[in-house]
Design a protein around this motif. Structure first.
Motif, PDB file in Angstrom:
ATOM      1  N   LYS A   1       0.829  -1.220   0.000  1.00 21.05           N
ATOM      2  CA  LYS A   1       0.000   0.000   0.000  1.00 21.05           C
ATOM      3  C   LYS A   1       0.860   1.266   0.000  1.00 21.05           C
ATOM      4  CE  LYS A   1      -1.965  -1.133   3.936  1.00 21.05           C
ATOM      5  NZ  LYS A   1      -1.192  -2.342   4.287  1.00 21.05           N
ATOM      6  N   THR A   2       1.836   1.278   0.928  1.00 23.73           N
ATOM      7  CA  THR A   2       2.699   2.456   1.006  1.00 23.73           C
ATOM      8  C   THR A   2       3.499   2.622  -0.282  1.00 23.73           C
ATOM      9  OG1 THR A   2       2.841   2.302   3.402  1.00 23.73           O
ATOM     10  CG2 THR A   2       4.613   3.495   2.302  1.00 23.73           C
ATOM     11  N   THR A   3       3.977   1.501  -0.802  1.00 22.45           N
ATOM     12  CA  THR A   3       4.733   1.545  -2.057  1.00 22.45           C
ATOM     13  C   THR A   3       3.891   2.168  -3.165  1.00 22.45           C
ATOM     14  OG1 THR A   3       5.917  -0.433  -1.378  1.00 22.45           O
ATOM     15  CG2 THR A   3       5.975   0.109  -3.719  1.00 22.45           C
TER      16      THR A   3
ATOM     17  N   PRO B   1       2.072  11.197   4.294  1.00 22.12           N
ATOM     18  CA  PRO B   1       2.757   9.906   4.332  1.00 22.12           C
ATOM     19  C   PRO B   1       2.426   9.101   5.589  1.00 22.12           C
ATOM     20  CG  PRO B   1       4.274  11.643   4.932  1.00 22.12           C
ATOM     21  CD  PRO B   1       2.977  12.314   4.564  1.00 22.12           C
ATOM     22  N   GLU B   2       2.825   7.843   5.541  1.00 24.68           N
ATOM     23  CA  GLU B   2       2.675   6.972   6.703  1.00 24.68           C
ATOM     24  C   GLU B   2       3.410   7.632   7.878  1.00 24.68           C
ATOM     25  OE1 GLU B   2       2.534   2.277   6.619  1.00 24.68           O
ATOM     26  OE2 GLU B   2       4.582   2.964   6.446  1.00 24.68           O
ATOM     27  N   GLY B   3       2.782   7.689   9.037  1.00 23.14           N
ATOM     28  CA  GLY B   3       3.406   8.351  10.179  1.00 23.14           C
ATOM     29  C   GLY B   3       3.215   9.862  10.145  1.00 23.14           C
TER      30      GLY B   3
ATOM     31  N   LEU C   1      -3.689   9.484   1.206  1.00 25.36           N
ATOM     32  CA  LEU C   1      -3.580   9.351   2.661  1.00 25.36           C
ATOM     33  C   LEU C   1      -3.079   7.953   3.012  1.00 25.36           C
ATOM     34  CD1 LEU C   1      -7.028  10.943   3.576  1.00 25.36           C
ATOM     35  CD2 LEU C   1      -4.778  12.000   3.863  1.00 25.36           C
ATOM     36  N   ASP C   2      -1.952   7.903   3.737  1.00 25.48           N
ATOM     37  CA  ASP C   2      -1.395   6.603   4.101  1.00 25.48           C
ATOM     38  C   ASP C   2      -1.672   6.290   5.573  1.00 25.48           C
ATOM     39  OD1 ASP C   2      -0.007   4.228   4.248  1.00 25.48           O
ATOM     40  OD2 ASP C   2       1.799   4.989   3.256  1.00 25.48           O
ATOM     41  N   GLU C   3      -2.639   5.425   5.800  1.00 24.69           N
ATOM     42  CA  GLU C   3      -3.038   4.992   7.138  1.00 24.69           C
ATOM     43  C   GLU C   3      -3.237   6.127   8.134  1.00 24.69           C
ATOM     44  OE1 GLU C   3      -2.034   1.320   8.602  1.00 24.69           O
ATOM     45  OE2 GLU C   3      -0.783   0.700   6.904  1.00 24.69           O
ATOM     46  N   PRO C   4      -4.201   7.007   7.860  1.00 24.17           N
ATOM     47  CA  PRO C   4      -4.443   8.098   8.813  1.00 24.17           C
ATOM     48  C   PRO C   4      -4.872   7.597  10.193  1.00 24.17           C
ATOM     49  CG  PRO C   4      -6.141   8.038   7.118  1.00 24.17           C
ATOM     50  CD  PRO C   4      -5.064   7.112   6.677  1.00 24.17           C
TER      51      PRO C   4
HETATM   52 MG   LIG Z   1       2.437   1.082   4.750  1.00 26.04          MG
END
Ligand SMILES: [Mg+2]
Ligand SMILES: Nc1ncnc2c1ncn2[C@@H]1O[C@H](COP(=O)(O)OP(=O)(O)OP(=O)(O)O)[C@@H](O)[C@H]1O
Lengths: 299, 235
Positions: free
Chosen positions: B40-42, B82-84, B156-159
């Protein structure tokens, strides 16, 4: 009463030491700016500043006035440093096997060799627009001359400009963001690569100011003129914390004053040694330097 | 509208995305679900230009994105949280927001005012360092900093990462409102499938680098057979 203070030996040492110390602080500031931008310790900072100082100050041989020559040094200092980042440092970002430090040490040697080939090792003495004879108070010398007063003023002015640029302008915010969080900055549309180059350019201009001022001192303009200053600047940067411009200035002044006091009251041969001892003590007690906050990195 | 087709990405020998095709329609929220390591992040990092793909194409509002630099892609109106969260801890809340406007070259003053209206808590804390914010507040800051750029596409990466269920709900509702009010196209990457599906129009599932058809979110939610693919699901 005031005359007594102005000509008091310790007060004079503090004043004279401060004049040297602000220059150490300027050299340290260059190192800090480059370190903050790209996490590179620029070991060639001294020779780079020397080189561009030559380029500007030798224009005085062709009847340029001091201020024009100084301005040329600073402008060339900016361009030279920015180009170094583009041509040498940037291509190395992604090559873990080649340490930029090694390359910068190579550049150190190369620049000094080229400078002695072009301008010889015989020092030159650019004519300063200020006298280096100390001000007198009731017939006794004080600790400051017009030249050292100019030196302190110029260094503090540069420091203030850099502080305003970084802390109170939009460009400064982008510069700090690019250094602190390059990836996040890119995602926000910031041209990080360009700003890091600009950071190097600013450091190069600051270094040129230090070079010009040092060339007016008794050692004059010589290929190795900045070697000792660079070591002291490095010590100041390490003591202050490589991430702290204010730390660079304050530690520079402290080192300048301490060395002056040692010269005057003890033995000038011990001054450099004491600076190194100071460094070792600080690194043992606070490896991150005195002025660096226990860093909270980005989340 | 953002359309990803036949995208393959590898980190050395590790294939992270394998022939992935996903379309995210304009003005809708498209969820991308998947377990840990699904890619997903990729996917988002490739859209933003941080990762170079092996093959495939990505177009957003008619621009081909592959080969463009991340900052150029951002300035095309694609905001990526981004994630985080990527909030800069050493900056104040306001500095983080200003940075978003400066990067996108939008009006700083007007943007700040707009985001402060949307997120009153950010206004209260505007002089505080981002390091001092709670997880939910940081997510709002990250959203505000993305929205100040007036983007057309929001990634949105894992809000919901690390947030309490109530805070997650709050953030998800905010995302829904943002999308509804501004015609924003959203790609919402989540492991928390339940929360994400609630606000999404469409959903795609990634499973070890392969994409499983984009379908209306309600269908995906109802399809028991898909559930095993996004095991991160918080029941
Ligand atoms: Mg990820
Ligand atoms: N920089 C990298 N170098 C090597 N492999 C990577 C890198 N980043 C991700 N991977 C690998 O690629 C695969 C996909 O990772 P990715 O981070 O995209 O997954 P994800 O779906 O976001 O997972 P999570 O839900 O844990 O965030 C994983 O196998 C991961 O180990």
């Amino acid at each position: 009463m005031i005359a007594n203070i102005l000509t008091n030996r310790i007060v004079n040492d503090i004043a004279g030491g401060t004049a040297q110390g602000v220059i150490i602080g300027l050299v340290a500031l260059c190192l800090v700016l480059v370190w903050r931008a790209t996490r590179v310790l620029n070991f060639a900072q001294g020779p780079m500043a020397m080189f561009v100082t030559y380029i500007g100050m030798t224009q005085m041989d062709h009847h340029a006035n001091f201020w024009v020559a100084a301005a040329i040094s600073v402008a060339v200092g900016f361009i030279f440093s920015a180009l170094t980042e583009i041509v040498i440092v940037k291509p190395l970002y992604h090559k873990a096997e080649i340490n930029p430090i090694v390359v910068m040490v190579g550049m150190f040697t190369l620049l000094e060799a080229v400078a002695s080939a072009v301008w010889t090792n015989i020092p030159r003495y650019p004519t300063a627009p200020f006298s280096s004879i100390n001000f007198q108070s009731e017939g006794n010398p004080t600790g400051l001359s017009p030249l050292s007063t100019f030196q302190i003023g110029a260094a503090l002015a540069i420091m203030t400009l850099v502080a305003i640029l970084f802390n109170y302008t939009s460009l400064g915010l982008k510069l700090r963001a690019s250094a602190l969080a390059p990836e996040v900055s890119k995602l926000l549309g910031i041209r990080v690569g360009r700003l890091l180059t600009l950071g190097w350019g600013i450091a190069g201009a600051v270094g040129a100011v230090a070079g010009v001022v040092i060339s007016l001192n008794p050692g004059g303009l010589a290929p190795n003129m900045l070697d000792a200053m660079f070591i002291l600047g490095f010590i100041a940067a390490a003591i202050g914390g490589l991430d702290s411009p204010l730390g660079a200035l304050v530690s520079g002044i402290v080192i300048g004053v301490v060395m002056q006091l040692i010269n005057d009251y003890w033995n000038s041969n011990y001054a450099d040694m004491v600076a190194v001892v100071l460094l070792v003590v600080v690194l043992m007690l606070r490896p991150q330097g005195i002025f660096t906050k226990n860093s909270t990195r980005r989340v | 509208m953002i359309s990803i087709s036949h995208l393959s990405v590898a980190y050395g020998a590790i294939v992270a995305l394998d022939d992935v095709s996903i379309e995210a329609p304009t003005g809708a929220i498209t969820a991308v679900l998947g377990a840990n390591g699904a890619g997903k992040t990729t996917l988002l990092r490739t859209i933003s230009g941080l990762v170079k793909p092996r093959s495939g194409s990505i177009t957003a509002n008619g621009h081909a994105l592959i080969g463009e630099r991340p900052d150029t892609i951002a300035r095309l109106g694609i905001a990526h949280v981004p994630e985080g969260r990527g909030v800069i801890a050493e900056f104040t809340v306001e500095e983080n927001l200003r940075l978003g406007a400066l990067g996108a070259k939008t009006n700083v003053t007007a943007g700040l005012e707009e985001q402060y209206t949307l997120f009153p808590v950010l206004k209260e804390r505007r002089k505080q360092y981002a390091a001092q914010l709670s997880g939910g507040e940081r997510q709002m800051l990250a959203l505000g900093r993305a929205m100040i750029a007036n983007p057309q596409i929001l990634l949105l990466d894992e809000p919901s990462l690390g947030l309490a269920p109530l805070v997650t709900q709050d953030i998800m509702n905010t995302i829904k409102t943002l999308c509804a009010n501004s015609g924003l196209t959203v790609i919402l990457v989540e492991q928390n499938a339940k929360s994400a599906l609630k606000i999404s129009d469409y959903a795609a599932v990634l499973h070890v680098g392969k994409s499983i058809a984009v379908r209306p979110a309600a269908e995906v939610a109802a399809d028991e057979s898909l559930r095993s693919y996004y095991l991160g699901m918080a029941e």
